[in-house]
Design an enzyme around this catalytic site. Structure first.
Site, PDB file in Angstrom:
ATOM      1  N   GLU A  83       0.840  -1.196   0.000  1.00 55.08           N
ATOM      2  CA  GLU A  83       0.000   0.000   0.000  1.00 55.08           C
ATOM      3  C   GLU A  83       0.879   1.253   0.000  1.00 55.08           C
ATOM      4  OE1 GLU A  83      -3.098  -0.208  -0.491  1.00 55.08           O
ATOM      5  OE2 GLU A  83      -3.601  -2.265   0.089  1.00 55.08           O
ATOM      6  N   CYS A 147      -7.289  -1.421   8.533  1.00 53.26           N
ATOM      7  CA  CYS A 147      -5.966  -1.427   7.893  1.00 53.26           C
ATOM      8  C   CYS A 147      -5.578  -0.016   7.466  1.00 53.26           C
ATOM      9  CB  CYS A 147      -5.964  -2.363   6.680  1.00 53.26           C
ATOM     10  SG  CYS A 147      -6.144  -4.105   7.121  1.00 53.26           S
ATOM     11  N   HIS A 166      -0.599  -5.939   2.474  1.00 54.26           N
ATOM     12  CA  HIS A 166      -1.802  -6.763   2.520  1.00 54.26           C
ATOM     13  C   HIS A 166      -1.473  -8.147   1.964  1.00 54.26           C
ATOM     14  CE1 HIS A 166      -5.207  -3.665   3.043  1.00 54.26           C
ATOM     15  NE2 HIS A 166      -5.395  -4.631   3.921  1.00 54.26           N
TER      16      HIS A 166
END
Length: 211
Positions: A83, A147, A166
């Site tokens: 991410e 998250c 992730h």
């Protein structure tokens, strides 16, 4: 000098995830180990907004890590996903305690989006070219749940020195060993980039003092 690294994962099962693949991946990484100069601390994060609000400021202040890596499971992921950024607004889903922030945001007055100082595209390219057998991809949307909430909070507190990985659910398609090896390779590349950035800073400071 040792690099202090914090690894956070979600231990609790949530939603449809009876076995949390992020916990399994981090356990496997601990078994495999990292470079000798890495001081690794592993910490479990409850799937609760208020726990994140109290735990993360303590962690950053108390331990002052060079890097914090968060690991979470995504039901829609089929690759290990890096991410790039965290988002401040849009938190409407309730957590494991049926709680949701009234403001639906992480930090009142904070920027809408904070990017990691880590070049995720470069990490992705390096790991994929190492023929690890696990596909790695990059994303700009961590999902507007715990998250994303945790990642934004950590990026805010750590001035960008945070990362979020992730992992897909176990067996879809990777097993625990695959995820552990992928995490080991990814975190290794991230630490190298953080080390280079710190060296550049030191050179820059010494250069300025020399003038």
């Amino acid at each position: 000098m040792k690099t202090k690294l914090f690894l956070n994962y979600w231990f609790e099962p949530f939603g449809d995830h009876t076995i949390n693949a992020s916990w399994v991946a981090v356990q496997e990484l601990e078994r495999l180990g990292l470079a000798q100069n890495v001081d690794l601390h592993v910490c479990e994060v409850p799937v609760e907004y208020q726990a994140v609000q109290s735990l993360l400021p303590y962690l950053w202040k108390q331990h002052q890590p060079q890097l914090v890596v968060h690991v979470g499971v995504s039901g829609i992921a089929t690759t290990v996903t890096l991410e790039k950024c965290g988002h401040n607004h849009g938190y409407k889903r309730v957590d494991n305690c049926s709680f949701c922030p009234d403001s639906q945001c992480c930090m009142e007055g904070g920027p809408e989006c904070i990017n990691s100082v880590i070049d995720m595209d470069l990490v992705c390219k390096r790991v994929n070219s190492s023929r690890l057998g696990v596909a790695v991809s990059v994303s700009k949307d961590a999902g507007r749940y715990l998250c994303d909430y945790t990642y934004y909070t950590s990026l805010y507190l750590g001035k960008g020195r945070s990362a979020f990985v992730h992992v897909p659910p176990l067996g879809k398609p990777y097993n625990a060993q695959d995820l552990g090896r992928a995490l080991q390779a990814i975190v290794g590349e991230m630490l190298e980039l953080v080390g280079q950035a710190e060296d550049d800073d030191h050179h820059h400071c010494s250069h300025q003092h020399a003038h």
